[in-house]
Design an enzyme around this catalytic site. Structure first.
Site, PDB file in Angstrom:
ATOM      1  N   HIS A  17      34.160  49.757  27.503  1.00 25.18           N
ATOM      2  CA  HIS A  17      33.597  50.051  28.456  1.00 25.18           C
ATOM      3  C   HIS A  17      33.456  48.698  28.904  1.00 25.18           C
ATOM      4  CE1 HIS A  17      32.154  47.182  24.566  1.00 25.18           C
ATOM      5  NE2 HIS A  17      30.743  47.276  25.585  1.00 25.18           N
ATOM      6  N   ARG A  23      22.104  53.136  28.414  1.00 27.14           N
ATOM      7  CA  ARG A  23      21.547  52.190  28.811  1.00 27.14           C
ATOM      8  C   ARG A  23      22.142  51.437  26.964  1.00 27.14           C
ATOM      9  NH1 ARG A  23      19.008  51.937  33.266  1.00 27.14           N
ATOM     10  NH2 ARG A  23      18.403  54.129  33.683  1.00 27.14           N
TER      11      ARG A  23
END
Length: 119
Positions: A105, A35
């Site tokens: 990412h 997260r």
């Protein structure tokens, strides 16, 4: 963002090694998902290769790992129950592309209507 970041001083490499705690959503031998600490949506997960790769350009010759990163992004979206309502996958490249961490990412964003059509 430092494009000169090495595996030793990269925050995402440290997360992948377990040196920095994270709220993990998924992990395998090639990819981690955790997260975001500054979420931009109710569900905001980052999917990154364990190997230090600066940006998407670094995987142009490694289709297997690129495919694994994207497959995990879709699995994360499904696990977050975003498939029915919709979600966004995004990655940034370079300073002008708003890349803030020098490690590839993919952002998985969802849980609300997202503004700004990309296409």
């Amino acid at each position: 963002m430092s494009a000169d970041a090495t595996e030793q001083d990269c925050i995402f490499c440290a997360i992948a090694r377990g040196d920095i705690p994270s709220d993990d959503v998924y992990a395998d031998d090639q990819v981690v998902a955790f997260r975001d600490i500054n979420p931009q949506a109710p569900s905001h997960v980052l999917v990154a290769p364990r190997r230090h790769v600066v940006s998407i350009d670094g995987l142009k010759d490694d289709q297997a790992l690129l495919g694994q990163v994207m497959a995990v992004a879709v699995k994360v979206a499904q696990a977050e129950d975003l498939s029915e309502s919709g979600y966004r996958l995004a990655t940034n490249h370079g300073r002008d592309g708003a890349q803030s961490v020098g490690h590839l990412h993919v952002h998985v964003l969802g849980g609300r209507a997202l503004s700004g059509r990309l296409g």
